[in-house]
Design an enzyme around this catalytic site. Structure first.
Site, PDB file in Angstrom:
ATOM      1  N   HIS A 176       0.492  -1.081   0.071  1.00 14.51           N
ATOM      2  CA  HIS A 176      -0.014  -0.028  -0.141  1.00 14.51           C
ATOM      3  C   HIS A 176       0.898   1.079  -0.197  1.00 14.51           C
ATOM      4  O   HIS A 176       1.536   1.583   1.187  1.00 14.51           O
ATOM      5  CB  HIS A 176      -0.862  -0.061   1.063  1.00 14.51           C
ATOM      6  CG  HIS A 176      -2.253   0.805   1.018  1.00 14.51           C
ATOM      7  ND1 HIS A 176      -2.173   1.803   0.112  1.00 14.51           N
ATOM      8  CD2 HIS A 176      -3.065   1.060   1.947  1.00 14.51           C
ATOM      9  CE1 HIS A 176      -3.441   2.492   0.342  1.00 14.51           C
ATOM     10  NE2 HIS A 176      -3.908   2.219   1.545  1.00 14.51           N
ATOM     11  N   HIS A 234      -2.999   6.843  -0.859  1.00 15.48           N
ATOM     12  CA  HIS A 234      -3.941   7.443   0.206  1.00 15.48           C
ATOM     13  C   HIS A 234      -3.278   8.123   1.303  1.00 15.48           C
ATOM     14  O   HIS A 234      -3.795   8.277   2.322  1.00 15.48           O
ATOM     15  CB  HIS A 234      -4.926   6.561   0.537  1.00 15.48           C
ATOM     16  CG  HIS A 234      -5.730   5.827  -0.730  1.00 15.48           C
ATOM     17  ND1 HIS A 234      -6.271   4.592  -0.823  1.00 15.48           N
ATOM     18  CD2 HIS A 234      -5.945   6.323  -1.924  1.00 15.48           C
ATOM     19  CE1 HIS A 234      -6.770   4.159  -1.890  1.00 15.48           C
ATOM     20  NE2 HIS A 234      -6.429   5.430  -2.592  1.00 15.48           N
ATOM     21  N   TYR A 268      -0.859   7.308   3.347  1.00 14.67           N
ATOM     22  CA  TYR A 268      -0.185   6.326   4.451  1.00 14.67           C
ATOM     23  C   TYR A 268       1.300   6.312   4.077  1.00 14.67           C
ATOM     24  O   TYR A 268       1.943   6.934   3.276  1.00 14.67           O
ATOM     25  CB  TYR A 268      -0.979   5.164   4.346  1.00 14.67           C
ATOM     26  CG  TYR A 268      -2.162   5.109   4.643  1.00 14.67           C
ATOM     27  CD1 TYR A 268      -2.853   5.592   5.715  1.00 14.67           C
ATOM     28  CD2 TYR A 268      -3.431   4.619   3.773  1.00 14.67           C
ATOM     29  CE1 TYR A 268      -4.376   5.829   6.012  1.00 14.67           C
ATOM     30  CE2 TYR A 268      -4.817   4.732   3.863  1.00 14.67           C
ATOM     31  CZ  TYR A 268      -5.006   5.508   5.251  1.00 14.67           C
ATOM     32  OH  TYR A 268      -6.427   5.444   5.301  1.00 14.67           O
TER      33      TYR A 268
END
Length: 359
Positions: free
Chosen positions: A181, A184, A186
């Site tokens: 990931h 977004h 993060y």
């Protein structure tokens, strides 16, 4: 045959169709105790329903590589063996339905330690069992959010190792796709963007320095993830801040490097790293970012974002804009979306024997 229902092969893994489920946090795990971060009955029912509905690949919600890497205390994690065992029940069932099980490995960075969205999603203080978030620089995400502790180089090495250890546990749990990931807002995405990364060392400043942490995580995961299984990376293709943040040009440049480092597919989203930005949403509004990566780098891509209709999804694939579509909210509304789309488009799809009377 409908393009949406043609199998798709990455390395030695074949996914039965191109209808895939995007990672969506459920904020439903136990926060404390021996089962903290472990999948439970809610998660089993949630993922099983989409598998019996014909979804070809299911990616779990952002699954934290460490306790402090959770967005909220109720997030899933994969930092211990209890969590591995809990995931096995889910991956076994998905496999029984012909669905490929994928896991998204994540660290929330400066957006960690927040409450569940339906409780307001505000940052949690120490008196609410919150913890100190980490970030590439001591810059808070938004007003009212804490200033994160700047990650040291030693901590960067430690977190990179946590991603690799999580990948090994994911393999043990029965997952066949690992996704890192990097979107977004993060931790990994925070390092990528000059909006959130103001470091003066080898992990900040230039494009080459800001992508360093991400590539080190990719290399660490690829080193332990089997050669025959694919590795995905999720990216926010733009911060929607023009030149003040991460841009579409940066994404194309970075995607070419990810391909060289063994990433097999880019999961292309946008935003999340800056609050209150103006995003021109609409049906398929993020598809052009995926299409550009595919056209300019040759790296396979999955498109996501307000893809809701079967004909719309089919057109994206027919036009060569993406290799698969990822559905989020639409699969929350309709777990059997893939089966309904197959009926509409004349595609072939797995239907459980128990549901044959519904055909």
């Amino acid at each position: 045959m409908s393009a949406l229902f043609q199998p798709y092969t990455l390395r030695s893994l074949t996914v039965p169709n191109r209808v895939w489920m995007a990672p969506m946090c459920q904020y439903s795990a136990e926060a404390f105790g021996p089962n903290a971060g472990a999948a439970n009955e809610w998660h089993f029912a949630h993922y099983a329903a989409r598998a019996t509905g014909g979804t070809g690949l299911i990616l779990t919600e952002a699954t934290a590589v460490s306790p402090e890497g959770r967005i909220s205390p109720a997030d899933l994690g994969i930092w211990n063996d209890t969590q591995v065992e809990a995931f096995r029940r889910i991956t076994r069932f998905l496999a029984s339905q012909g669905t490929v099980a994928g896991i998204q490995l994540a660290h929330a960075g400066r957006k960690a330690s927040t409450d569940r969205p339906w409780k307001g999603g505000a940052p949690l203080g120490a008196d609410e069992n919150g913890w100190q978030p980490l970030g590439p620089s001591p810059l808070s995400f938004d007003e009212g959010h804490p200033v994160p502790a700047e990650v040291t180089v030693a901590q960067i090495r430690e977190i990179t190792g946590q991603f690799a250890a999580a990948a090994l546990r994911a393999l043990d749990a029965g997952f066949q796709v690992a996704e890192i990931h990097g979107a977004h807002g993060y931790l990994i995405g925070e390092f990528l963007s000059p909006h959130s990364n103001r470091r003066a060392d080898e992990y900040g400043g230039s494009f080459e320095n800001r992508i360093r942490f991400a590539l080190e995580v990719v290399d660490a995961v690829r080193a332990v993830w089997p050669d025959e299984l694919p590795l995905f990376f999720r990216i926010s293709a733009t911060d929607w801040l023009d030149e003040a943040g991460w841009t579409a040009d940066d994404t194309v440049r970075f995607a070419a490097l990810l391909k060289e480092h063994g990433v097999d597919l880019l999961d292309v989203s946008t935003g999340g790293n800056a609050p209150r930005v103006r995003i021109p949403t609409g049906p398929g509004y993020q598809v052009p970012f995926a299409a550009r990566v595919k056209a300019e780098t040759g790296l396979p891509v999955a498109a996501v974002g307000m893809i809701t209709e079967a004909a719309q999804a089919e057109k994206i694939l027919d036009n060569g804009e993406a290799d698969a579509v990822l559905l989020g909210r639409e699969l929350l509304r309709n777990p059997s979306w893939a089966r309904h789309a197959a009926r509409e488009l004349g595609g072939e799809i797995h239907i459980p024997e128990q549901y044959h009377r519904s055909v």
